[in-house]
Design a protein around this motif. Structure first.
Motif, PDB file in Angstrom:
ATOM      1  N   GLU A 179       1.047   4.312  -2.653  1.00  0.00           N
ATOM      2  CA  GLU A 179       0.823   5.708  -2.264  1.00  0.00           C
ATOM      3  C   GLU A 179       2.012   6.595  -2.663  1.00  0.00           C
ATOM      4  OE1 GLU A 179      -1.849   7.041  -0.966  1.00  0.00           O
ATOM      5  OE2 GLU A 179      -2.986   5.174  -0.731  1.00  0.00           O
ATOM      6  N   LEU A 180       3.219   6.072  -2.451  1.00  0.00           N
ATOM      7  CA  LEU A 180       4.411   6.863  -2.801  1.00  0.00           C
ATOM      8  C   LEU A 180       4.501   7.082  -4.309  1.00  0.00           C
ATOM      9  CD1 LEU A 180       7.056   5.260  -0.389  1.00  0.00           C
ATOM     10  CD2 LEU A 180       6.364   7.661  -0.395  1.00  0.00           C
ATOM     11  N   PHE A 186      11.554   2.687  -0.786  1.00  0.00           N
ATOM     12  CA  PHE A 186      11.010   4.027  -0.621  1.00  0.00           C
ATOM     13  C   PHE A 186      11.310   4.878  -1.854  1.00  0.00           C
ATOM     14  CE2 PHE A 186      12.076   8.383   1.061  1.00  0.00           C
ATOM     15  CZ  PHE A 186      10.779   8.790   1.332  1.00  0.00           C
ATOM     16  N   ARG A 244       3.027  14.624  -8.561  1.00  0.00           N
ATOM     17  CA  ARG A 244       3.980  15.727  -8.507  1.00  0.00           C
ATOM     18  C   ARG A 244       4.447  16.079  -9.921  1.00  0.00           C
ATOM     19  NH1 ARG A 244       8.709  14.423  -4.741  1.00  0.00           N
ATOM     20  NH2 ARG A 244       6.925  14.161  -3.397  1.00  0.00           N
ATOM     21  N   ARG A 286       0.841  -1.196   0.000  1.00  0.00           N
ATOM     22  CA  ARG A 286       0.000   0.000   0.000  1.00  0.00           C
ATOM     23  C   ARG A 286       0.878   1.248   0.000  1.00  0.00           C
ATOM     24  NH1 ARG A 286      -5.048   1.941   1.855  1.00  0.00           N
ATOM     25  NH2 ARG A 286      -5.116   3.952   0.801  1.00  0.00           N
ATOM     26  N   LEU A 287       1.957   1.191   0.792  1.00  0.00           N
ATOM     27  CA  LEU A 287       2.871   2.320   0.868  1.00  0.00           C
ATOM     28  C   LEU A 287       3.522   2.570  -0.490  1.00  0.00           C
ATOM     29  CD1 LEU A 287       4.446   4.430   2.478  1.00  0.00           C
ATOM     30  CD2 LEU A 287       6.113   2.653   3.030  1.00  0.00           C
ATOM     31  N   LYS A 302       1.811   1.305   9.043  1.00  0.00           N
ATOM     32  CA  LYS A 302       0.692   0.350   8.934  1.00  0.00           C
ATOM     33  C   LYS A 302      -0.292   0.525  10.094  1.00  0.00           C
ATOM     34  CE  LYS A 302       3.392  -3.052   6.384  1.00  0.00           C
ATOM     35  NZ  LYS A 302       4.761  -2.534   6.551  1.00  0.00           N
ATOM     36  N   LEU A 306       1.920   9.670  -5.352  1.00  0.00           N
ATOM     37  CA  LEU A 306       2.351  11.037  -5.031  1.00  0.00           C
ATOM     38  C   LEU A 306       3.398  11.556  -6.023  1.00  0.00           C
ATOM     39  CD1 LEU A 306       2.661  11.082  -1.147  1.00  0.00           C
ATOM     40  CD2 LEU A 306       1.230  12.553  -2.565  1.00  0.00           C
ATOM     41  N   THR A 313      14.661  -1.057  11.974  1.00  0.00           N
ATOM     42  CA  THR A 313      13.317  -0.950  11.397  1.00  0.00           C
ATOM     43  C   THR A 313      12.245  -1.392  12.387  1.00  0.00           C
ATOM     44  OG1 THR A 313      14.428  -1.569   9.363  1.00  0.00           O
ATOM     45  CG2 THR A 313      12.050  -1.364   9.275  1.00  0.00           C
ATOM     46  N   LEU A 343       0.709   9.450   4.547  1.00  0.00           N
ATOM     47  CA  LEU A 343       1.811   8.556   4.179  1.00  0.00           C
ATOM     48  C   LEU A 343       2.319   7.805   5.406  1.00  0.00           C
ATOM     49  CD1 LEU A 343       4.354  10.143   1.700  1.00  0.00           C
ATOM     50  CD2 LEU A 343       2.986   8.086   1.417  1.00  0.00           C
ATOM     51  N   GLU A 363      -1.164  15.164   3.796  1.00  0.00           N
ATOM     52  CA  GLU A 363      -0.673  14.083   2.931  1.00  0.00           C
ATOM     53  C   GLU A 363       0.539  13.395   3.546  1.00  0.00           C
ATOM     54  OE1 GLU A 363      -0.345  14.738  -1.250  1.00  0.00           O
ATOM     55  OE2 GLU A 363      -2.110  16.033  -1.282  1.00  0.00           O
ATOM     56  N   ASP A 397       7.567  19.272   0.514  1.00  0.00           N
ATOM     57  CA  ASP A 397       6.688  19.879  -0.484  1.00  0.00           C
ATOM     58  C   ASP A 397       5.261  19.336  -0.434  1.00  0.00           C
ATOM     59  OD1 ASP A 397       7.517  17.452  -1.294  1.00  0.00           O
ATOM     60  OD2 ASP A 397       7.929  18.002  -3.362  1.00  0.00           O
ATOM     61  N   LEU A 398       4.978  18.471   0.545  1.00  0.00           N
ATOM     62  CA  LEU A 398       3.615  17.933   0.644  1.00  0.00           C
ATOM     63  C   LEU A 398       2.811  18.697   1.698  1.00  0.00           C
ATOM     64  CD1 LEU A 398       3.942  14.034   0.699  1.00  0.00           C
ATOM     65  CD2 LEU A 398       3.333  15.517  -1.217  1.00  0.00           C
ATOM     66  N   HIS A 450       0.599   4.689   6.285  1.00  0.00           N
ATOM     67  CA  HIS A 450       0.990   3.495   5.531  1.00  0.00           C
ATOM     68  C   HIS A 450       2.378   3.013   5.911  1.00  0.00           C
ATOM     69  CE1 HIS A 450      -2.676   4.137   3.466  1.00  0.00           C
ATOM     70  NE2 HIS A 450      -2.281   5.290   2.959  1.00  0.00           N
ATOM     71  N   ILE A 451       3.251   3.953   6.242  1.00  0.00           N
ATOM     72  CA  ILE A 451       4.596   3.552   6.658  1.00  0.00           C
ATOM     73  C   ILE A 451       4.529   2.742   7.951  1.00  0.00           C
ATOM     74  CG2 ILE A 451       6.777   4.436   7.598  1.00  0.00           C
ATOM     75  CD1 ILE A 451       6.697   6.615   5.515  1.00  0.00           C
ATOM     76  N   MET A 484      10.774   1.594   7.349  1.00  0.00           N
ATOM     77  CA  MET A 484      10.560   1.276   5.933  1.00  0.00           C
ATOM     78  C   MET A 484      11.890   0.941   5.284  1.00  0.00           C
ATOM     79  SD  MET A 484      10.019   5.113   4.503  1.00  0.00           S
ATOM     80  CE  MET A 484      11.373   6.298   4.533  1.00  0.00           C
TER      81      MET A 484
END
Ligand SMILES: Nc1ncnc2c1ncn2[C@@H]1O[C@H](COP(=O)(O)OP(=O)(O)O)[C@@H](O)[C@H]1O
Ligand SMILES: [Mg+2]
Lengths: 263, 332
Positions: A6-7, A102, A14, A2-3, B128, A10, B94, B122, B118, B113-114, B125-126, A97
């Motif tokens: 999403e990344l 990433f 952009r 999912r991550l 979870k 984005l 981690t 993110l 947003e 820049d987000l 999701h990182i 992560m």
């Protein structure tokens, strides 16, 4: 997963927001494409074929190479390096992560947007202005897309690897610039590798670069098929695995260094 | 209460290479690598129990950030032991970072820049974070930290105080039991500081989150922390209750006397004259030795006094004395 999605999303969005930059990039890429096409045509001197390429192939080649500039970030990509230099990497280390994934996720979105906005559009412009070659069959189209995606994976993993130099030296930008310039020659971006003397081509095939642009071009133009095609794909996969492994090892060492020396 | 953080004889030393200057400098750097050792953290031992809110106080360059970087797994110690929530921070980072929250004041964890929201999405999701948990936390923090006015603003356009609030929210969305804050109030105005302090107190009291915060601003610690650790030059100078620090080391109260005339010599028993300026005199005395009224009686018996003032020792002076005189340093 999912991550990753999403990344990518984005990074894709952009790219869409850089409208002026996209238009300027397109115009430049197209202009230089025509310039390069005229140089190649002059090179043909009225011959109908050089090194197995027709004039139409050569013109198509300039379109393809100009179209991959943005897709493969051929001129510059210093994002990981910048994040090391600004210290943003420390913030990322505090997140649970995988650092390679990433950046891979973000490059996926970026590359896909570039493919649509800068790759596809250039090929369409070429098709309008020139007589160009296209793959002749469905399998060839499939092979082309497969080789294209693998080429991007090679491109990403070596760009990532080169950027990691920032963990060791404050001059990683210089190193990366040099590597990018090297890649223009060795990937067949500046000229088709077929036009170079055999010793140079041999040298190039010691690097992953020919498996990016040169492979994409040759498959698209139908200059390779059958066993040679399978060979290219296998070599691409092998390079991807090697580069990812090297990236992981370098990343681990770089992070280790950061943990000891401090940011 | 079990210890959530155990630190034993922790050291972090940095080798700093001296650079040669001049045209041949870079060349000479290649050959001679004269170096000196910076003992950023020098033999620190402490324990923090679950639910505590501890201030880690020290002047700039004391070693606060370095300690926090080791506790969050960003730096590997030169030697010593750290156990946090039964894990060694830099091993298997981690896994470890998924269970702590951390904010380093000078740097943002959010994407430049987000828009803030947003970035927070993110992070869901990182880490979870399940949807309902995420929404619940976000709603609560939005209100407490007053994020709504800038949720859709890109991080780069936020003021320092707004960014800090967004960062603190970001560090807590995944329900960590432990929060590390490095200079959370640095560079903020009084109102912004207060808002952040109140929030820290709230999550410590209501959610039972253990907090370790570093600061060089004493008022942070005075308002927030029952327990303070004072560090300077990499060494732990004090670890205990703030008001005990006052009693043990502040000690000296001040009596400021304004005499009617300019006496040539004045003698006091049970106090020390520390300052004299014409008819004005400052006397330091300690409550254990003499009371203020005894001292005043003694003086008024011999001299004519115009005015008097008794000053309680302020903690700032105490701590400055600790830094400057290294009062607490154990002999090696
Ligand atoms: N990566 C590094 N390399 C060399 N010296 C460092 C490094 N990080 C910190 N230091 C030094 O260690 C000491 C403590 O720094 P730091 O922990 O940042 O202090 P604080 O956060 O209390 O202001 C300082 O003298 C600083 O210059
Ligand atoms: Mg600091």
């Amino acid at each position: 997963m999912r991550l990753f999605w999403e990344l990518s999303k984005l990074a894709f969005q952009r790219q869409l927001t850089y409208r002026a930059a996209t238009l300027a990039g397109l115009a430049t890429n197209f202009f230089f494409g025509m310039l390069r096409a005229s140089v190649l045509i002059a090179l043909f001197h009225g011959n109908s074929e050089i090194a197995g390429m027709t004039i139409t192939d050569a013109i198509t080649y300039t379109g393809l190479t100009q179209g991959t500039i943005a897709f493969l970030s051929l001129f510059s990509w210093f994002e990981v390096m910048n994040s090391v230099y600004t210290g943003a990497v420390s913030s990322d280390m505090l997140k649970p992560m995988n650092y390679f994934n990433f950046w891979l996720a973000q490059d996926t979105g970026r590359a896909f947007a570039s493919f649509l906005l800068r790759g596809l559009t250039i090929m369409i412009a070429y098709a309008i202005f020139f007589d160009i070659t296209t793959p002749q069959s469905m399998p060839q189209w499939l092979a082309f897309f497969m080789v294209l995606i693998l080429a991007w994976l090679i491109s990403f993993s070596w760009r990532f690897l080169v950027n990691l130099a920032a963990f060791w030296t404050p001059n990683a930008l210089g190193i990366a610039r040099l590597a990018f310039i090297l890649s223009w020659y060795m990937s067949g971006f500046l000229f088709p590798l077929r036009f170079f003397p055999p010793w140079f081509v041999k040298l190039c095939y010691l690097t992953p670069f020919p498996y990016t642009i040169n492979a994409v071009v040759e498959v698209y133009l139908g200059l390779v098929d059958g066993q040679a095609l399978v060979g290219i794909i296998l070599a691409q996969v092998a390079w991807i695995l090697m580069l990812i492994l090297a990236s992981m090892i370098a990343l681990r060492a770089g992070v280790r260094r950061l943990e000891i020396l401090g940011g | 209460m079990p210890a959530i953080i155990t630190v034993e004889d922790l050291n972090k030393h940095f080798k700093v290479y001296k650079h040669h200057r001049g045209i041949l400098g870079p060349l000479r750097n290649l050959f001679s690598r004269a170096s000196s050792l910076v003992r950023a953290v020098d033999g620190i031992t402490f324990e923090i129990k679950s639910g505590e809110l501890v201030g880690y106080l020290g002047p700039n360059g004391a070693g606060k950030s370095t300690t926090l970087k080791m506790l969050t797994g960003l730096l590997v110690p030169t030697s010593g032991k750290i156990i946090v929530q039964d894990q060694i921070p830099w091993k298997n980072r981690t896994n470890y970072v998924a269970e702590i929250g951390a904010v380093f004041g000078q740097r943002t964890t959010l994407w430049w820049d987000l828009p803030v929201i947003e970035s927070l999405d993110l992070l869901q999701h990182i880490y979870k974070i399940p949807d309902d948990r995420f929404q619940q936390n976000l709603n609560e923090f939005r209100e407490l930290l007053e994020l709504d006015t800038f949720l859709n603003t890109p991080v780069r356009a936020l003021s320092l105080g707004q960014r800090m609030r967004a960062d603190i929210c970001a560090a807590l969305l995944h329900d960590p039991k432990l929060l590390f804050l490095d200079e959370p109030t640095i560079g903020l105005d009084v109102v912004a500081k207060e808002r952040i302090r109140q929030f820290i107190q709230h999550i410590n009291e209501e959610r039972g989150i253990t907090v370790l915060l570093t600061t060089h601003d004493l008022s942070d610690v005075e308002k927030l922390c029952k327990r303070v650790m004072i560090i300077d030059h990499g060494k732990l100078l004090y670890d205990g209750k703030l008001h005990l620090l006052q009693e043990d080391f502040g000690g000296k109260r001040q009596l400021i006397v304004d005499f009617m005339e300019n006496y040539e010599s004045v003698s006091v028993e049970g106090g020390t004259i520390t300052e004299r300026d014409g008819t004005r005199m400052t006397i330091h005395f300690s409550s254990q030795e003499i009371t203020a009224s005894e001292l005043i009686n003694q003086l008024s018996a011999h001299y004519r006094i115009r005015d008097l003032e008794v000053r309680e020792p302020d903690i700032e002076t105490t701590i400055r004395r600790i830094y400057e005189d290294r009062l607490l340093e154990q002999p090696e």
